[in-house]
Design a protein around this motif. Structure first.
Motif, PDB file in Angstrom:
ATOM      1  N   SER A  90      45.221  44.633  40.577  1.00 37.85           N
ATOM      2  CA  SER A  90      44.539  42.773  39.532  1.00 37.85           C
ATOM      3  C   SER A  90      44.317  43.739  38.437  1.00 37.85           C
ATOM      4  O   SER A  90      43.651  42.802  37.765  1.00 37.85           O
ATOM      5  CB  SER A  90      43.700  42.261  40.622  1.00 37.85           C
ATOM      6  OG  SER A  90      42.660  43.441  40.460  1.00 37.85           O
ATOM      7  N   ASP A  91      43.216  44.564  38.402  1.00 37.24           N
ATOM      8  CA  ASP A  91      42.385  45.618  37.444  1.00 37.24           C
ATOM      9  C   ASP A  91      43.090  46.973  37.083  1.00 37.24           C
ATOM     10  O   ASP A  91      41.964  47.781  37.349  1.00 37.24           O
ATOM     11  CB  ASP A  91      41.202  45.068  37.392  1.00 37.24           C
ATOM     12  CG  ASP A  91      40.568  45.695  36.159  1.00 37.24           C
ATOM     13  OD1 ASP A  91      41.361  45.688  35.296  1.00 37.24           O
ATOM     14  OD2 ASP A  91      39.232  45.428  36.357  1.00 37.24           O
ATOM     15  N   THR A 128      39.723  53.931  36.581  1.00 34.92           N
ATOM     16  CA  THR A 128      39.878  55.254  34.833  1.00 34.92           C
ATOM     17  C   THR A 128      39.328  56.468  35.896  1.00 34.92           C
ATOM     18  O   THR A 128      39.896  57.688  35.721  1.00 34.92           O
ATOM     19  CB  THR A 128      38.558  54.443  34.506  1.00 34.92           C
ATOM     20  OG1 THR A 128      39.582  53.436  34.109  1.00 34.92           O
ATOM     21  CG2 THR A 128      38.397  55.250  33.031  1.00 34.92           C
ATOM     22  N   GLU A 133      41.623  49.341  35.304  1.00 35.52           N
ATOM     23  CA  GLU A 133      40.831  49.425  34.908  1.00 35.52           C
ATOM     24  C   GLU A 133      39.801  50.785  35.478  1.00 35.52           C
ATOM     25  O   GLU A 133      39.107  51.437  35.609  1.00 35.52           O
ATOM     26  CB  GLU A 133      39.664  49.215  34.289  1.00 35.52           C
ATOM     27  CG  GLU A 133      39.992  49.007  32.631  1.00 35.52           C
ATOM     28  CD  GLU A 133      40.523  49.752  32.099  1.00 35.52           C
ATOM     29  OE1 GLU A 133      39.934  50.359  30.908  1.00 35.52           O
ATOM     30  OE2 GLU A 133      41.799  49.774  30.798  1.00 35.52           O
ATOM     31  N   ILE A 134      40.411  49.804  37.352  1.00 35.62           N
ATOM     32  CA  ILE A 134      39.143  50.596  38.401  1.00 35.62           C
ATOM     33  C   ILE A 134      39.948  51.927  38.737  1.00 35.62           C
ATOM     34  O   ILE A 134      39.202  52.753  39.271  1.00 35.62           O
ATOM     35  CB  ILE A 134      39.560  49.508  39.583  1.00 35.62           C
ATOM     36  CG1 ILE A 134      40.901  48.866  39.814  1.00 35.62           C
ATOM     37  CG2 ILE A 134      39.098  48.018  39.041  1.00 35.62           C
ATOM     38  CD1 ILE A 134      41.593  48.701  41.480  1.00 35.62           C
TER      39      ILE A 134
END
Length: 106
Positions: free
Chosen positions: A24-25, A30, A27-28
């Motif tokens: 969903s994201d 990173t 960035e999680i």
């Protein structure tokens, strides 16, 4: 069968295949990516695909797929078991799911 002293013996490559069912994201990932990339490269892994276009058939998933090649199956397994990669795994968010496999190729 006799093998000549200078003859090359073909060794099957090893591959990591990771399929991420849902992200969903992005960035999680990173923190994981910051640790996993150097760990994979230090172990001799070569990223062949990192989330490019996917055409899924049958029960396939169109989400992110990562394919990493190693010189042989044993190196692929050793890379996963390495201290550096195990540290990267701790950076995956709680409850995060992926389908990860180490396979032997030709």
């Amino acid at each position: 069968m006799t093998i000549e002293p200078n003859a090359e013996v073909a060794v099957a490559k090893g591959y990591w295949i990771s399929v991420y069912p849902t992200i969903s994201d992005p960035e999680i990932l990173t923190d994981y990516n910051k640790l996993a990339g150097p760990a994979v490269h230090a172990a001799g892994g070569r990223v062949l695909s990192r989330g490019g276009r996917v055409v899924a058939h049958e029960a396939g998933i169109t989400q992110k797929v990562v394919l990493v090649e190693f010189d042989n199956f044993e190196k692929a397994v050793a890379a996963y078991e390495s201290e550096a990669y195990q540290k990267a795994l701790t950076a995956l968010p709680a409850g995060f799911q992926r389908d990860f496999r180490i396979i032997e190729g030709d």
